[in-house]
Write an enzyme that holds these catalytic residues in place. Structure first.
Site, PDB file in Angstrom:
ATOM      1  N   SER A 119       0.640  -1.229   0.168  1.00 53.77           N
ATOM      2  CA  SER A 119       0.077   0.008  -0.017  1.00 53.77           C
ATOM      3  C   SER A 119       0.797   1.182  -0.085  1.00 53.77           C
ATOM      4  O   SER A 119       0.333   2.310  -0.457  1.00 53.77           O
ATOM      5  CB  SER A 119      -1.057   0.171   1.292  1.00 53.77           C
ATOM      6  OG  SER A 119      -0.342  -0.603   2.289  1.00 53.77           O
ATOM      7  N   HIS A 140      -2.850  -3.110  -6.248  1.00 57.28           N
ATOM      8  CA  HIS A 140      -3.250  -2.932  -4.944  1.00 57.28           C
ATOM      9  C   HIS A 140      -4.622  -3.229  -4.711  1.00 57.28           C
ATOM     10  O   HIS A 140      -5.270  -1.998  -5.291  1.00 57.28           O
ATOM     11  CB  HIS A 140      -2.564  -1.431  -4.346  1.00 57.28           C
ATOM     12  CG  HIS A 140      -2.989  -1.109  -2.945  1.00 57.28           C
ATOM     13  ND1 HIS A 140      -3.442   0.141  -2.748  1.00 57.28           N
ATOM     14  CD2 HIS A 140      -2.815  -1.739  -2.010  1.00 57.28           C
ATOM     15  CE1 HIS A 140      -3.384   0.254  -1.415  1.00 57.28           C
ATOM     16  NE2 HIS A 140      -3.484  -1.002  -1.012  1.00 57.28           N
ATOM     17  N   GLU A 152      -5.621  -0.240  -7.448  1.00 49.34           N
ATOM     18  CA  GLU A 152      -4.698   0.751  -7.872  1.00 49.34           C
ATOM     19  C   GLU A 152      -3.547   0.021  -8.654  1.00 49.34           C
ATOM     20  O   GLU A 152      -3.144  -0.999  -8.206  1.00 49.34           O
ATOM     21  CB  GLU A 152      -3.852   1.459  -6.787  1.00 49.34           C
ATOM     22  CG  GLU A 152      -5.003   2.565  -6.226  1.00 49.34           C
ATOM     23  CD  GLU A 152      -4.461   3.279  -4.976  1.00 49.34           C
ATOM     24  OE1 GLU A 152      -4.785   4.342  -4.950  1.00 49.34           O
ATOM     25  OE2 GLU A 152      -3.717   2.655  -4.151  1.00 49.34           O
ATOM     26  N   ASN A 190      -4.505   5.821  -0.204  1.00 53.69           N
ATOM     27  CA  ASN A 190      -3.880   5.750   1.201  1.00 53.69           C
ATOM     28  C   ASN A 190      -3.431   6.950   1.720  1.00 53.69           C
ATOM     29  O   ASN A 190      -3.291   7.546   2.747  1.00 53.69           O
ATOM     30  CB  ASN A 190      -2.915   4.609   1.444  1.00 53.69           C
ATOM     31  CG  ASN A 190      -3.857   3.360   1.808  1.00 53.69           C
ATOM     32  OD1 ASN A 190      -4.775   3.292   1.917  1.00 53.69           O
ATOM     33  ND2 ASN A 190      -2.643   2.273   1.697  1.00 53.69           N
TER      34      ASN A 190
END
Ligand code: 3HC
Length: 283
Positions: A119, A140, A152, A190
């Protein structure tokens, strides 16, 4: 690049979620855990999840059976040899992942893509641990992987266009929406999410409101599906601190200096849902 067989390394909730998504999308999946008990419990979790889908009338029993027949759970890393794409989803520790990428590079067939579900860690560092940097990228998924629609696709400066195209095609076949992002700590989600989650812990520390009130406020005030403290418990406080540390290392933004309570809970082994205790108790 034709992708038919997927390898998944790591026996956490993300590994089993990604495996289930890929199996249901028709891929053959080799799920590699270090311990036999983890392999058995991951298969059990996937089976239970498929049974729930059948019970809810969202999947035919035969489709669930077919999906399971595409799964091989193993403790032998060498079983990944003929995978077309291997997705690593082990602990968020750069040294552990680097070592794993070096190992995967030596055993997985030439031409296969090696991807990370990290992440926040720099994907280019993992690419550099291999002799096939053009074939390394990030894929991701979000927690719970079976539910969340986004993936992602992370492009390190070393990746080839073909690798990114093949990763995007894989994500699409998994019925997820892919967003192509730069190899920068936190990517999009994130980078935005964790300063917010960390701020919620700081509010709690200052006694502005209780955990339950903070969570209720964000659910009812902003329409979020769950509150920030419950979400930290879902993601895991160990993973959350690792993400905050990586964001702080990359940008030095004080908003990402992990709130002391997070580290105290980590030290106490209160990691959230997976240990049945975090900001809330789970029984
Ligand atoms: N695993 C698998 N499926 C799950 C699940 C889980 N842990 N939790 C819920 N579900 C499924 C349920 O079975 C249900 O499926 P159905 O619609 O087919 O019946 C569906 O999700 C909805 O669940 P519920 O009705 O029980 O509960 P909610 O409506 O409250 O949804 C939630 C639960 C999907 C977790 C929702 O609260 C949510 O979307 N929360 C936000 C999650 C989020 O923000 N994730 C991103 C975290 S950040 C991240 O992953 C990045 C990483 O790098 C850290």
């Amino acid at each position: 690049m034709q992708i038919n067989k997927i390898g998944i390394v790591g026996s956490g909730i993300m590994g089993s979620g990604i495996a289930e998504v890929a199996m249901l999308a028709g891929f053959e999946v080799v799920l590699r855990s270090r311990k036999q008990e983890s392999a058995v419990s991951m298969v059990g979790a996937i089976e239970r999840s498929l049974v729930r889908r059948v019970e809810k009338g969202r999947l035919e029993a035969q489709e669930a059976q077919d999906a399971l027949s595409r799964l091989l759970a193993t403790t032998e890393i060498d079983e990944l040899v003929d995978c077309d794409l291997v997705i690593e989803s082990v602990v968020e520790d750069l040294e552990v992942k680097r070592h794993l990428f070096d190992h995967l590079d030596r055993i997985v067939k030439p031409g296969a893509i090696l991807a990370t579900n990290t992440s926040t860690l720099p994907v280019v560092d993992l690419a550099a641990a291999t002799r096939r940097p053009e074939l390394v990228c990030g894929i991701h998924f979000f927690n719970p992987a079976t539910v969340m629609g986004l993936v992602e696709i992370v492009r390190p400066i070393t990746a080839s266009d073909e690798t990114i195209a093949a990763a995007s095609a894989f994500v699409k076949k998994c019925a997820k929406d892919g967003v192509l992002v730069k190899d920068e700590a936190g990517f999009v989600v994130n980078a935005l999410l964790f300063p917010y989650l960390n701020s919620a812990v700081k509010l709690l520390e200052r006694g502005v409101a209780t955990a339950e009130e903070i969570d209720r406020s964000m659910k009812l005030g902003c329409g979020f599906p769950m509150g920030p403290l419950a979400l930290l418990d879902l993601v895991g406080l160990d993973t959350s601190v690792a993400i905050l540390d990586a964001l702080y290392r990359e940008f030095g933004d004080v908003a990402t200096l992990a709130a002391p309570t997070l580290r105290r809970k980590l030290a106490a082994g209160q990691l959230g849902k997976k240990t049945k205790r975090g900001f809330y108790d789970y029984h």
